[in-house]
Structure formats: structure tokens, C-alpha cells
Design a protein around this motif. Structure first.
Motif, short mmCIF file in Angstrom:
data_model
loop_
_atom_site.label_atom_id
_atom_site.label_comp_id
_atom_site.label_asym_id
_atom_site.label_seq_id
_atom_site.Cartn_x
_atom_site.Cartn_y
_atom_site.Cartn_z
N GLY A 1 3.00 -5.72 -16.10
CA GLY A 1 4.05 -6.72 -15.16
C GLY A 1 3.00 -8.00 -14.99
N ILE A 2 2.38 -8.59 -14.36
CA ILE A 2 1.59 -9.12 -14.07
C ILE A 2 -0.07 -8.88 -14.37
N VAL A 3 -1.19 -9.91 -15.03
CA VAL A 3 -2.20 -10.25 -14.74
C VAL A 3 -2.60 -10.82 -13.71
N ILE A 4 -3.48 -10.17 -13.01
CA ILE A 4 -4.48 -10.34 -11.69
C ILE A 4 -6.04 -10.90 -12.28
N PRO A 5 -6.20 -11.55 -11.13
CA PRO A 5 -8.00 -12.10 -11.00
C PRO A 5 -8.40 -10.83 -10.81
N ASN A 6 -9.57 -10.73 -10.70
CA ASN A 6 -10.34 -8.82 -10.03
C ASN A 6 -11.12 -9.58 -8.59
N ASP A 7 -9.97 -9.51 -7.73
CA ASP A 7 -9.56 -9.24 -6.43
C ASP A 7 -9.35 -7.92 -6.09
N PHE A 8 -9.62 -7.20 -4.90
CA PHE A 8 -9.06 -6.51 -4.33
C PHE A 8 -7.34 -6.61 -3.90
N ILE A 9 -6.82 -5.91 -4.27
CA ILE A 9 -4.85 -6.31 -3.14
C ILE A 9 -4.26 -4.49 -3.12
N ILE A 10 -3.79 -4.90 -2.20
CA ILE A 10 -2.41 -4.11 -1.60
C ILE A 10 -1.83 -4.00 -1.35
N GLY A 11 -0.14 -3.44 -1.14
CA GLY A 11 1.00 -3.49 -0.82
C GLY A 11 1.39 -2.92 -2.21
N PHE A 12 2.83 -2.81 -2.44
CA PHE A 12 3.49 -2.44 -3.65
C PHE A 12 2.93 -1.73 -3.84
N GLY A 13 2.72 -0.20 -3.15
CA GLY A 13 1.76 1.20 -3.70
C GLY A 13 0.86 0.98 -3.40
N LEU A 14 0.10 0.37 -3.22
CA LEU A 14 -1.97 0.12 -3.36
C LEU A 14 -2.11 0.04 -2.17
N ASP A 15 -3.59 0.62 -1.67
CA ASP A 15 -3.10 1.05 -0.96
C ASP A 15 -5.15 0.48 -0.47
N TYR A 16 -5.32 -0.15 0.66
CA TYR A 16 -7.17 0.17 0.99
C TYR A 16 -7.35 1.73 2.03
N ASN A 17 -7.87 2.16 1.49
CA ASN A 17 -8.17 3.56 2.83
C ASN A 17 -6.78 3.91 3.14
N ARG A 18 -5.98 4.60 2.50
CA ARG A 18 -4.40 5.05 2.72
C ARG A 18 -4.07 4.28 2.99
N ARG A 19 -3.82 3.01 3.98
CA ARG A 19 -2.71 2.35 4.05
C ARG A 19 -2.72 1.28 3.57
N GLY A 20 -1.62 0.33 3.94
CA GLY A 20 -1.28 -0.73 3.62
C GLY A 20 0.16 -0.79 2.07
N ARG A 21 0.17 0.82 1.64
CA ARG A 21 0.98 1.29 0.19
C ARG A 21 2.78 0.88 0.60
N ASN A 22 2.47 0.78 1.80
CA ASN A 22 4.42 0.31 2.11
C ASN A 22 5.12 -1.06 2.38
N PHE A 23 3.65 -1.64 1.63
CA PHE A 23 4.92 -3.13 2.18
C PHE A 23 5.19 -3.60 0.48
N LYS A 24 5.94 -4.72 0.64
CA LYS A 24 7.08 -4.96 -0.39
C LYS A 24 6.34 -6.03 -1.13
N ASP A 25 5.60 -6.81 -0.36
CA ASP A 25 4.74 -7.39 -0.92
C ASP A 25 3.44 -6.90 -1.34
N ILE A 26 2.41 -7.89 -2.36
CA ILE A 26 1.30 -7.63 -2.54
C ILE A 26 -0.31 -8.86 -1.71
N TYR A 27 -1.17 -8.32 -1.62
CA TYR A 27 -1.67 -9.04 -0.25
C TYR A 27 -2.95 -8.49 -0.89
N THR A 28 -3.82 -10.01 -1.40
CA THR A 28 -5.35 -10.04 -1.24
C THR A 28 -6.30 -10.15 -0.75
N LEU A 29 -7.46 -9.28 -0.39
CA LEU A 29 -8.90 -9.28 0.44
C LEU A 29 -8.76 -10.58 0.80
#
Ligand code: IMP
Ligand code: MG
Length: 180
Positions: A149-177
Motif C-alpha cells: 500500500g504505502i512505503v514509509i521511512p524507518n520510523d515507529f508509527i501507530i494508528g489504523f491498527g498499529l499500536d504502541y504498547n497496546r494503544r493507538g490501534r483505534n485511530f483512523k489516521d497514522i501517526y509517527t513517533l
């Protein structure tokens, strides 16, 4: 810029939902041509891929598709541990089938490599990989990704299913640390 705080870390919006949806629609178009008329088994890798799988499968609108789930865990905090734990396994008979693995993100590639090996070992006729996100700079194994889908840099992200220690999966956008 929209920012959110999860536990001890700040994240900044990096991929808005409209861009994610567009990437998924484009992927679905490509996939439809390859899979139309096949009795495909989709395997959604939990937890992270649930939102991606849901969007993609609705877009695909295939007639003879089946959907199953495999629950794995490899991340701790913002780093891959390198060992993949299987929390819920596959029960389906995969022999001779076309299997499409749905993953949220390919980082080092260890997780998806393990899943491919398992599916091949169970006798799948054809295995395709679809990942919403791909970090090519983090890849550590030899891998062929069929749909990205989307190629991204090697940064930690959350949102749209992805989590940081179980939180953040519920957001509709993606966020970078935000690096401090
Ligand atoms: P890999 O085995 O290193 O390719 O890691 C794949 C798994 O790690 C993915 O299925 C995700 O669950 C998780 N992961 C990788 N990168 C990130 C990230 O940036 N944020 C959250 N989870 C991630
Ligand atoms: Mg995952």
C-alpha cells in the motif's frame, strides 16, 4: 499538525485516512484482476491488520473468498523482539489453495517470513502477500511482496491498527513517533 500522546511518547499525524483509503482502493483494483474467479483464502494477521483487512475485503467484494485469522506477537514497545509468538493458530485446510496473507506492516520481515513458511508447509498452491505499509530500510530477510500500500521511512508509527504498547490501534489516521 495534529499530535497525540500515548503513555510516555508523542506522535504526530503523518498519513491521513484519505491517503490510506486511496492506497487500499488501488491495491484492491490490482488484486481483483489477479483473484477474480479463484476460491481465495485470506489470512488476516492479528492484531495489527484488522482495520486494513476490513477495508480491503469490503473494497474487493469478491464472491468466493474466505477469511481466517492468525494471531501473532513480536513487538515490545517500539522495537521488534525478533521472536514471533503464535497466540492463535490456523485451523483451516490450506492444501492446494490460493492464500493471500494480509499484514499491517512489513518491518524486519521476520513475521511475514514465518507465516509464509507455515502456509507453504501446509501445502498452499499459491501464496501472495499484501501489506498496507512497508519499511524497506528495516527489511532483514529476502522477501517478495505482491501488494504494497504505502512505503514509509524507518520510523515507529501507530494508528489504523498499529499500536504502541497496546494503544493507538483505534485511530483512523497514522501517526509517527516524534523524536526527542
Ligand atoms: P517484523 O517481523 O519486524 O516485520 O514486524 C512486523 C510486525 O511488527 C508488524 O506486524 C507489526 O505488528 C509490528 N510493527 C512493525 N513496525 C511497527 C510500527 O512502526 N508500529 C507498530 N507496530 C509495528
Ligand atoms: Mg502485525
Amino acid at each position: 499538525m495534529k499530535r497525540i500522546k500515548l503513555w510516555d511518547k508523542e506522535f504526530e499525524i503523518s498519513i491521513p485516512n484519505a491517503d490510506i483509503k486511496l492506497a487500499i482502493r488501488q491495491m484492491a483494483e490490482k488484486m481483483k484482476n489477479d483473484l477474480e474467479g479463484k476460491e481465495t483464502l485470506f489470512i488476516c494477521i492479528l492484531n495489527g491488520a484488522f482495520m486494513f483487512a476490513s477495508e480491503l475485503l469490503k473494497e474487493l467484494d469478491l464472491r468466493d473468498a474466505e477469511i481466517s485469522f492468525l494471531k501473532l506477537a513480536s513487538y515490545s514497545g517500539t522495537n521488534s523482539t525478533g521472536t514471533v509468538k503464535e497466540l492463535i493458530g490456523l485451523n483451516e485446510d490450506i492444501k492446494g489453495r490460493t492464500v493471500v496473507i494480509l499484514e499491517d506492516i512489513v518491518d524486519t520481515g521476520h513475521t511475514i517470513k514465518g507465516v509464509i513458511e507455515q502456509v507453504v508447509q501446509k501445502g498452499a498452491a499459491e501464496v501472495k502477500i499484501a501489506t498496507l505499509l512497508f519499511k524497506p530500510d528495516a527489511l532483514k530477510v529476502d522477501l517478495k511482496l505482491d501488494y504494497v500500500g504505502i512505503v514509509i521511512p524507518n520510523d515507529f508509527i501507530i494508528g489504523f491498527g498499529l499500536d504502541y504498547n497496546r494503544r493507538g490501534r483505534n485511530f483512523k489516521d497514522i501517526y509517527t513517533l516524534v523524536k526527542v
